[in-house]
Design a protein around this motif. Structure first.
Motif, short mmCIF file in Angstrom:
data_model
loop_
_atom_site.label_atom_id
_atom_site.label_comp_id
_atom_site.label_asym_id
_atom_site.label_seq_id
_atom_site.Cartn_x
_atom_site.Cartn_y
_atom_site.Cartn_z
N GLY A 19 0.80 -1.21 0.00
CA GLY A 19 0.00 0.00 0.00
C GLY A 19 0.83 1.27 0.00
N ARG A 20 2.06 1.17 -0.40
CA ARG A 20 2.96 2.32 -0.50
C ARG A 20 4.01 2.04 -1.55
N THR A 21 4.76 3.05 -1.91
CA THR A 21 5.82 2.89 -2.90
C THR A 21 6.93 2.02 -2.32
N VAL A 22 7.36 1.05 -3.10
CA VAL A 22 8.49 0.20 -2.71
C VAL A 22 9.76 0.76 -3.35
N ALA A 88 8.35 -0.18 10.54
CA ALA A 88 9.51 0.49 11.13
C ALA A 88 10.15 1.49 10.17
N GLU A 89 9.61 1.57 8.94
CA GLU A 89 10.14 2.48 7.91
C GLU A 89 11.63 2.29 7.72
N MET A 90 12.04 1.06 7.65
CA MET A 90 13.45 0.73 7.44
C MET A 90 13.83 1.00 5.99
N PRO A 91 15.11 1.24 5.73
CA PRO A 91 15.54 1.49 4.35
C PRO A 91 15.46 0.20 3.53
N LEU A 92 15.16 0.35 2.27
CA LEU A 92 15.07 -0.79 1.37
C LEU A 92 16.46 -1.33 1.03
N PHE A 93 17.45 -0.42 0.94
CA PHE A 93 18.81 -0.81 0.59
C PHE A 93 19.79 -0.29 1.61
#
Length: 191
Positions: A19-22, A88-93
């Protein structure tokens, strides 16, 4: 937070929609735990032991289960990892990783004749506007790799890679589309 799941044409792959941008731009395909080291999320999914592939699209993640793995047992674990990551809004990379690109940095995998530039531009435009959006809907991506003597070479990624129906999609869908709009195209092949 609710993460929706959708089946894909590939029975080994499920598409997860947070439900959000990946990915803000491009896509990223991980086919091994070593490749997944660039992303904490992909690495956590591979650490489950039953995951054979992870694919990040614009607004979805496709996860491919290993051979013989039952999704009934794997799906709750994948959902838990995705929920933890996005909540947790962790970084993708990881910082300094090559996370922002869509495909390996190599250009066309086949040498192209400069005289075919107009044909190649038409092919790329059709792939971007008509093919990629449809393939993304099934949890995958398709990447142009080259044009040589009437043959278009494409790479399937995500749910499309290894999908039993990908050959039919290539031949009955993409090949017919490209032949119709670009008469110089005689065949489409997967690489």
């Amino acid at each position: 937070m609710l993460i929706e799941t959708e089946p894909t044409p590939n029975p080994a792959t499920l598409k997860f929609l947070p439900g959000r941008t990946v990915m803000d731009a491009g896509t990223r395909d991980f086919t091994s735990p070593e490749e997944a080291e660039a992303s904490p999320l992909a690495e956590a999914l591979f650490d489950l032991g039953d995951v054979a592939g992870v694919f990040f699209g614009r607004d979805f993640i496709s996860v491919t289960a290993g051979e013989g793995v039952d999704w009934r047992g794997l799906k709750p674990d994948v959902l838990a990892i995705l929920l933890d990551h996005f909540s947790a809004e962790m970084p993708l990379f990881r910082p300094g990783s090559a996370g922002g690109f869509s495909v390996p940095a190599e250009d066309a995998a086949f040498p192209e004749n400069p005289e075919d530039a107009d044909i190649v531009a038409q092919i790329k435009e059709l792939i971007e506007t008509r093919v990629r959006p449809a393939v993304a809907g099934d949890g995958g991506d398709i990447v142009y790799r080259g044009f040589d003597q009437g043959k278009v070479y494409l790479q399937m990624q995500g749910a499309c890679s290894g999908c039993p129906s990908s050959t039919a999609t290539l031949k009955n869908g993409i090949e017919q589309l490209l032949k119709y709009y670009v008469p110089e195209v005689t065949e489409v092949r997967a690489v």
